[in-house]
Design a protein around this motif. Structure first.
Motif, PDB file in Angstrom:
ATOM      1  N   ARG A  24       6.032 -32.398  36.028  1.00  0.00           N
ATOM      2  CA  ARG A  24       5.610 -33.499  36.890  1.00  0.00           C
ATOM      3  C   ARG A  24       5.840 -33.181  38.358  1.00  0.00           C
ATOM      4  NH1 ARG A  24       9.226 -37.542  36.586  1.00  0.00           N
ATOM      5  NH2 ARG A  24       9.570 -36.899  34.451  1.00  0.00           N
ATOM      6  N   LEU A  25       6.988 -32.555  38.671  1.00  0.00           N
ATOM      7  CA  LEU A  25       7.348 -32.331  40.075  1.00  0.00           C
ATOM      8  C   LEU A  25       7.191 -30.871  40.498  1.00  0.00           C
ATOM      9  CD1 LEU A  25      10.463 -34.697  40.345  1.00  0.00           C
ATOM     10  CD2 LEU A  25       8.064 -35.221  40.739  1.00  0.00           C
ATOM     11  N   GLY A  26       6.709 -30.040  39.571  1.00  0.00           N
ATOM     12  CA  GLY A  26       6.480 -28.641  39.925  1.00  0.00           C
ATOM     13  C   GLY A  26       7.757 -27.885  40.243  1.00  0.00           C
ATOM     14  N   ILE A  27       8.816 -28.176  39.499  1.00  0.00           N
ATOM     15  CA  ILE A  27      10.088 -27.472  39.717  1.00  0.00           C
ATOM     16  C   ILE A  27      10.202 -26.402  38.631  1.00  0.00           C
ATOM     17  CG2 ILE A  27      12.610 -27.739  39.856  1.00  0.00           C
ATOM     18  CD1 ILE A  27      12.134 -30.749  40.291  1.00  0.00           C
ATOM     19  N   PRO A  28      10.452 -25.158  38.992  1.00  0.00           N
ATOM     20  CA  PRO A  28      10.543 -24.130  37.947  1.00  0.00           C
ATOM     21  C   PRO A  28      11.620 -24.482  36.920  1.00  0.00           C
ATOM     22  CG  PRO A  28      10.554 -23.130  40.142  1.00  0.00           C
ATOM     23  CD  PRO A  28      10.663 -24.621  40.334  1.00  0.00           C
ATOM     24  N   GLU A  29      11.281 -24.312  35.636  1.00  0.00           N
ATOM     25  CA  GLU A  29      12.231 -24.599  34.569  1.00  0.00           C
ATOM     26  C   GLU A  29      13.479 -23.737  34.788  1.00  0.00           C
ATOM     27  OE1 GLU A  29      10.909 -26.092  30.721  1.00  0.00           O
ATOM     28  OE2 GLU A  29      11.685 -24.231  29.892  1.00  0.00           O
ATOM     29  N   GLY A  30      14.634 -24.343  34.650  1.00  0.00           N
ATOM     30  CA  GLY A  30      15.882 -23.601  34.827  1.00  0.00           C
ATOM     31  C   GLY A  30      16.539 -23.856  36.172  1.00  0.00           C
ATOM     32  N   THR A  31      15.834 -24.557  37.082  1.00  0.00           N
ATOM     33  CA  THR A  31      16.426 -24.855  38.395  1.00  0.00           C
ATOM     34  C   THR A  31      17.492 -25.939  38.235  1.00  0.00           C
ATOM     35  OG1 THR A  31      14.243 -24.505  39.370  1.00  0.00           O
ATOM     36  CG2 THR A  31      15.901 -25.593  40.769  1.00  0.00           C
ATOM     37  N   ARG A  32      18.701 -25.655  38.729  1.00  0.00           N
ATOM     38  CA  ARG A  32      19.747 -26.694  38.675  1.00  0.00           C
ATOM     39  C   ARG A  32      19.373 -27.814  39.637  1.00  0.00           C
ATOM     40  NH1 ARG A  32      24.261 -28.162  36.545  1.00  0.00           N
ATOM     41  NH2 ARG A  32      24.300 -26.360  35.172  1.00  0.00           N
ATOM     42  N   LEU A  33      19.460 -29.048  39.185  1.00  0.00           N
ATOM     43  CA  LEU A  33      19.076 -30.186  40.026  1.00  0.00           C
ATOM     44  C   LEU A  33      20.201 -30.471  41.013  1.00  0.00           C
ATOM     45  CD1 LEU A  33      17.527 -32.264  37.106  1.00  0.00           C
ATOM     46  CD2 LEU A  33      16.286 -31.166  38.996  1.00  0.00           C
ATOM     47  N   PRO A  34      19.852 -31.050  42.198  1.00  0.00           N
ATOM     48  CA  PRO A  34      20.889 -31.287  43.215  1.00  0.00           C
ATOM     49  C   PRO A  34      22.011 -32.177  42.695  1.00  0.00           C
ATOM     50  CG  PRO A  34      18.720 -32.100  43.942  1.00  0.00           C
ATOM     51  CD  PRO A  34      18.509 -31.418  42.640  1.00  0.00           C
ATOM     52  N   ARG A  35      21.671 -33.125  41.837  1.00  0.00           N
ATOM     53  CA  ARG A  35      22.691 -33.864  41.093  1.00  0.00           C
ATOM     54  C   ARG A  35      22.060 -34.333  39.787  1.00  0.00           C
ATOM     55  NH1 ARG A  35      21.455 -39.282  41.968  1.00  0.00           N
ATOM     56  NH2 ARG A  35      20.451 -39.740  43.946  1.00  0.00           N
ATOM     57  N   SER A  36      22.881 -34.848  38.880  1.00  0.00           N
ATOM     58  CA  SER A  36      22.340 -35.308  37.596  1.00  0.00           C
ATOM     59  C   SER A  36      21.419 -36.489  37.856  1.00  0.00           C
ATOM     60  CB  SER A  36      23.478 -35.722  36.663  1.00  0.00           C
ATOM     61  OG  SER A  36      24.318 -34.620  36.455  1.00  0.00           O
ATOM     62  N   ILE A  37      20.269 -36.466  37.210  1.00  0.00           N
ATOM     63  CA  ILE A  37      19.254 -37.498  37.432  1.00  0.00           C
ATOM     64  C   ILE A  37      19.082 -38.300  36.138  1.00  0.00           C
ATOM     65  CG2 ILE A  37      16.771 -37.844  37.832  1.00  0.00           C
ATOM     66  CD1 ILE A  37      16.866 -35.434  39.721  1.00  0.00           C
ATOM     67  N   VAL A  38      19.104 -39.629  36.282  1.00  0.00           N
ATOM     68  CA  VAL A  38      18.907 -40.509  35.124  1.00  0.00           C
ATOM     69  C   VAL A  38      17.508 -41.123  35.231  1.00  0.00           C
ATOM     70  CG1 VAL A  38      19.765 -42.544  33.895  1.00  0.00           C
ATOM     71  CG2 VAL A  38      21.392 -41.030  35.055  1.00  0.00           C
ATOM     72  N   GLU A  39      16.752 -41.031  34.149  1.00  0.00           N
ATOM     73  CA  GLU A  39      15.404 -41.613  34.110  1.00  0.00           C
ATOM     74  C   GLU A  39      15.313 -42.561  32.926  1.00  0.00           C
ATOM     75  OE1 GLU A  39      12.872 -37.604  35.437  1.00  0.00           O
ATOM     76  OE2 GLU A  39      12.940 -38.204  33.348  1.00  0.00           O
ATOM     77  N   TYR A  40      14.365 -43.500  33.020  1.00  0.00           N
ATOM     78  CA  TYR A  40      14.158 -44.446  31.926  1.00  0.00           C
ATOM     79  C   TYR A  40      12.718 -44.376  31.442  1.00  0.00           C
ATOM     80  CZ  TYR A  40      18.339 -46.263  34.176  1.00  0.00           C
ATOM     81  OH  TYR A  40      19.570 -46.365  34.743  1.00  0.00           O
ATOM     82  N   TYR A  41      12.580 -44.491  30.134  1.00  0.00           N
ATOM     83  CA  TYR A  41      11.253 -44.547  29.520  1.00  0.00           C
ATOM     84  C   TYR A  41      11.216 -45.778  28.626  1.00  0.00           C
ATOM     85  CZ  TYR A  41      10.817 -39.744  31.157  1.00  0.00           C
ATOM     86  OH  TYR A  41      10.747 -38.624  31.959  1.00  0.00           O
ATOM     87  N   TYR A  42      10.097 -46.492  28.657  1.00  0.00           N
ATOM     88  CA  TYR A  42       9.925 -47.674  27.805  1.00  0.00           C
ATOM     89  C   TYR A  42       9.557 -47.202  26.403  1.00  0.00           C
ATOM     90  CZ  TYR A  42       7.911 -52.092  26.117  1.00  0.00           C
ATOM     91  OH  TYR A  42       7.614 -53.213  25.388  1.00  0.00           O
ATOM     92  N   LYS A  43      10.393 -47.584  25.425  1.00  0.00           N
ATOM     93  CA  LYS A  43      10.192 -47.133  24.035  1.00  0.00           C
ATOM     94  C   LYS A  43       9.002 -47.862  23.438  1.00  0.00           C
ATOM     95  CE  LYS A  43      13.411 -47.091  20.501  1.00  0.00           C
ATOM     96  NZ  LYS A  43      13.265 -45.852  19.750  1.00  0.00           N
ATOM     97  N   ASN A  44       7.849 -47.227  23.487  1.00  0.00           N
ATOM     98  CA  ASN A  44       6.649 -47.847  22.936  1.00  0.00           C
ATOM     99  C   ASN A  44       5.670 -46.732  22.583  1.00  0.00           C
ATOM    100  OD1 ASN A  44       3.987 -48.974  22.779  1.00  0.00           O
ATOM    101  ND2 ASN A  44       4.808 -50.850  23.694  1.00  0.00           N
TER     102      ASN A  44
END
Ligand code: TMP
Length: 254
Positions: free
Chosen positions: A104-124
């Motif tokens: 989605r954001l075009g970040i190469p797989e394996g790149t450590r994120l600047p901090r832990s990121i929490v995301e939410y998805y609607y279970k449907n």
């Protein structure tokens, strides 16, 4: 013994009525799906391993006072859990970019994120579990602001704890998905960790080689899927007592 009443069948698990009010039996299947069930398959022995791995991780989390739905493992494929009202949100925590965030954001797989990121998805399932913001969750009443406070607080503690636990056995916890439920006990409501924590809903990479040890091996047709799940269990010190010969577990349920 009479067959228990089945309450719900999901993609990887079945829920049966439990032996006492307020309990359920969670049965782990070998079925595997990906991409909202567009890809379907079987990972032999997965249910047995995920039952053990989830038991182990939830027990460890309970030891640091993270409330969970887990009561005890019953057999190779089943565990007794507390009946909770599932909050229809998938909570994803990411430490390293992989999967959908990488795309989605075009970040190469394996790149450590600047901090832990929490995301939410609607279970449907019919909507394909769309990503949502806390605004949607509270506005539509899927969870209340106090529920969300509990969820974020618990999620970050779980992430710190599991990151350390896996690091100790040579595994990098890249990301994972959690589900929470409301537990009603003695006129009180508590938000507790529910569902499962296993290589089905975590990305686990070997710390030295970055080799994938999780469901991405199935999603991406990388082979050696059973072996990867077994290796996670082995490193955690919890290969089933019967050994891999009996990974299929009992064909019939009591
Ligand atoms: P993602 O990168 O595909 O969004 O997945 C993030 C994490 O959530 C990954 O560890 C796999 C897990 N996950 C589930 O457990 N169930 C799902 O339906 C999806 C899409 C991801």
């Amino acid at each position: 013994m009479a067959r228990r009443r089945q309450l719900y069948e999901g993609k990887a698990k079945i829920l049966f009525e439990g032996p006492e009010p307020g309990t359920l039996v969670q049965y782990f299947k070998d079925d595997a799906t990906a991409f909202n069930a567009q890809k379907k398959g079987m990972i032999t022995g997965k249910g047995v391993l995920n039952n053990r791995i989830s038991e182990f991780l939830m027990t460890k989390l309970a030891e640091i006072n993270v409330p969970t739905h887990f009561i005890r493992r019953l057999n190779m494929r089943e565990q007794l859990i507390k009946e909770v009202e599932i909050i229809p949100i998938e909570v994803v925590v990411r430490n390293i970019a992989a999967g959908s965030i990488a795309q989605r954001l075009g970040i190469p797989e394996g790149t450590r994120l600047p901090r832990s990121i929490v995301e939410y998805y609607y279970k449907n399932d019919s909507l394909g579990d769309p990503m949502v913001a806390e605004e949607h969750i509270t506005a539509f009443g899927w969870a209340t602001p106090p529920d969300m406070d509990d969820i974020v607080h618990l999620t970050l503690r779980i992430n710190d704890f599991l990151t350390g636990l896996f690091l100790g056995v040579g595994i990098t916890l890249v990301d994972f998905k959690l589900e929470f439920g409301r537990l009603y006990e003695n006129e009180e409501m508590r938000v507790v960790l529910a569902d499962e924590i296993s290589p089905d809903n975590c990305r686990l990479w070997d710390s030295k080689t970055n080799e994938k040890m999780d469901k991405d091996r199935f999603r991406r047709d990388l082979g050696k899927i059973e072996e990867a799940y077994q290796e996670v269990a082995r490193r955690l010190g919890i290969l089933p007592e019967a050994g891999s010969r009996d990974m299929k577990g009992p064909e019939t349920m009591q």
